[in-house]
Scaffold this active site. Structure first.
Site, PDB file in Angstrom:
ATOM      1  N   HIS A 156      -4.726   0.642  -2.464  1.00 58.76           N
ATOM      2  CA  HIS A 156      -3.707   1.466  -1.806  1.00 58.76           C
ATOM      3  C   HIS A 156      -2.909   2.293  -2.809  1.00 58.76           C
ATOM      4  O   HIS A 156      -2.729   1.917  -3.963  1.00 58.76           O
ATOM      5  CB  HIS A 156      -2.794   0.640  -0.886  1.00 58.76           C
TER       6      HIS A 156
ATOM      7  N   ASN B 251      -6.116  -3.604  -3.236  1.00 62.51           N
ATOM      8  CA  ASN B 251      -7.061  -3.093  -2.235  1.00 62.51           C
ATOM      9  C   ASN B 251      -7.216  -1.574  -2.335  1.00 62.51           C
ATOM     10  O   ASN B 251      -7.784  -0.945  -1.450  1.00 62.51           O
ATOM     11  CB  ASN B 251      -6.617  -3.493  -0.821  1.00 62.51           C
TER      12      ASN B 251
ATOM     13  N   ASP C  98       7.589   4.912  -1.095  1.00 63.94           N
ATOM     14  CA  ASP C  98       7.641   4.013   0.056  1.00 63.94           C
ATOM     15  C   ASP C  98       8.882   3.121   0.039  1.00 63.94           C
ATOM     16  O   ASP C  98       9.603   3.041  -0.959  1.00 63.94           O
ATOM     17  CB  ASP C  98       6.371   3.149   0.099  1.00 63.94           C
TER      18      ASP C  98
ATOM     19  N   GLU D  30      -2.653   1.618   3.270  1.00 55.78           N
ATOM     20  CA  GLU D  30      -3.603   0.516   3.330  1.00 55.78           C
ATOM     21  C   GLU D  30      -4.983   1.008   3.761  1.00 55.78           C
ATOM     22  O   GLU D  30      -5.114   2.154   4.231  1.00 55.78           O
ATOM     23  CB  GLU D  30      -3.062  -0.527   4.319  1.00 55.78           C
TER      24      GLU D  30
HETATM   25  C1  GLP Z   1       3.281  -1.837  -4.353  1.00 54.62           C
HETATM   26  C2  GLP Z   1       3.604  -0.364  -4.201  1.00 54.62           C
HETATM   27  C3  GLP Z   1       2.483   0.490  -4.742  1.00 54.62           C
HETATM   28  C4  GLP Z   1       2.064   0.016  -6.130  1.00 54.62           C
HETATM   29  C5  GLP Z   1       1.644  -1.423  -6.071  1.00 54.62           C
HETATM   30  C6  GLP Z   1       1.163  -1.917  -7.422  1.00 54.62           C
HETATM   31  O1  GLP Z   1       2.393  -2.262  -3.369  1.00 54.62           O
HETATM   32  N1  GLP Z   1       3.848  -0.014  -2.841  1.00 54.62           N
HETATM   33  O2  GLP Z   1       2.932   1.832  -4.813  1.00 54.62           O
HETATM   34  O3  GLP Z   1       0.993   0.814  -6.572  1.00 54.62           O
HETATM   35  O4  GLP Z   1       2.777  -2.157  -5.642  1.00 54.62           O
HETATM   36  O5  GLP Z   1       1.815  -3.070  -7.801  1.00 54.62           O
HETATM   37  P1  GLP Z   1       1.728  -3.750  -9.239  1.00 54.62           P
HETATM   38  O6  GLP Z   1       2.090  -2.733 -10.241  1.00 54.62           O
HETATM   39  O7  GLP Z   1       2.737  -4.851  -9.131  1.00 54.62           O
HETATM   40  O8  GLP Z   1       0.329  -4.221  -9.363  1.00 54.62           O
END
Ligand code: GLP
Length: 292
Positions: free
Chosen positions: A138, A136, A67, A143
């Site tokens: 994702h 959440n 993304d 989402e």
């Molecule tokens: C972002 C990315 C996700 C990832 C998430 C987890 O939202 N788009 O792909 O899984 O962060 O973040 P963290 O590792 O900071 O908890």
């Protein structure tokens, strides 16, 4: 789906990096799907260490990130292009031309999303998709209520996600409202999925994702449909799983995990993060609090 529980975040991260390294050694032209977020920073730091100390070779591989934020240029320090260049691409022998992220500044987002899907297909599809998980549930920026067959598209970010990701911005109102993300269907098309979650703040959503009913309300539950998905957790992220003894037994007994059971010497001696923190640029890399 297989679930592997390691004693702490260092050991979980090390296992993920070693699985990636083995896939890359077996197939130097590996097509990798990559993820961002704080959890992945330690994975990339470990891969950089393997490149420097063990010659792990990235020269022929291709990468596709999950993304990118809409409205951020690749030079913006909060863009995922910048994150990837900083944490991985700029520190290993990868050909930057082989690294792909959706373009958050595209003039025509529909065309951009379609061409991203086309490019993945032209590369032969994703061999190994690395995944984190949002609070959440994702995957990427899929989402709640993302269709389980969705493809790359623009998604509006939920308040939970904007709050979670605000830590990387100066303030929460700087977090973009939209992102381009691979779809759940795009992720499920990859040949292998590898999800890493660490820390007790992920325990509840991990339990829902792994043991809960499949629902578009929690995108990560879609991984239950994937024929080859490995979920790697530390003890705290695994703490709400009901069948953890069963998962532990599988990891200890399945022959295909045999070469992965012992921890790397650096992790076993608790020296992994101590060494990462003194990597070049004089910068202290961010590490997951539970790992220190
Ligand atoms: C972002 C990315 C996700 C990832 C998430 C987890 O939202 N788009 O792909 O899984 O962060 O973040 P963290 O590792 O900071 O908890």
């Amino acid at each position: 789906m297989e679930v592997v529980i390691r004693p702490n975040a260092d050991a979980a991260t090390d296992l993920v990096a070693r699985v990636i390294a083995r896939e890359l050694q077996n197939n130097p032209r590996l097509v990798m799907g990559l993820a961002t977020g704080r959890t992945m920073e330690s994975v990339y730091a470990r891969l950089v260490q393997m490149h420097r100390e063990e010659g792990l070779n990235f020269s022929a591989c291709h990468t596709f990130n999950l993304d990118e934020y809409v409205g951020l240029r690749g030079t913006d320090p909060n863009s995922y292009r910048h994150y990837m260049n900083h944490h991985l691409f700029g520190q290993v022998n990868i050909n930057l031309k082989n690294t792909h992220l959706p373009d958050g500044m595209a003039d025509d987002f529909e065309a951009e999303c379609a061409s991203y899907e086309k490019l993945i297909a032209q590369c032969g599809g994703i061999d190994l998709q690395l995944l984190g998980i949002g609070l959440n549930g994702h995957l990427g920026f899929n989402e709640p209520l993302s269709a389980l067959r969705s493809r790359t598209r623009v998604k509006i970010l939920s308040p939970v996600t904007r709050e979670q990701n605000a830590l990387l911005f100066q303030s929460s109102d700087q977090v973009p409202n939209y992102a381009i993300t691979m779809g759940v269907g795009t992720i499920l098309d990859s040949r292998r999925c590898l999800l890493l979650a660490t820390g007790d703040d992920k325990a509840e959503i991990v339990a829902k994702a792994v043991e809960g009913p499949i629902s578009s309300m929690v995108s990560a539950t879609a991984l239950q449909l994937h024929p080859e998905c490995t979920v790697i957790l530390d003890e705290t992220a695994a703490s709400q799983l009901k069948e953890s003894n069963h998962y532990r037994w599988i990891f200890e007994n399945e022959p295909h995990w045999e070469n992965f059971r012992a921890q790397s010497p650096a992790v076993a001696s608790n020296g992994f993060h101590a060494r990462l923190e003194t990597l070049p640029q004089g910068r202290r890399l961010q590490v997951n609090k539970t790992a220190v």
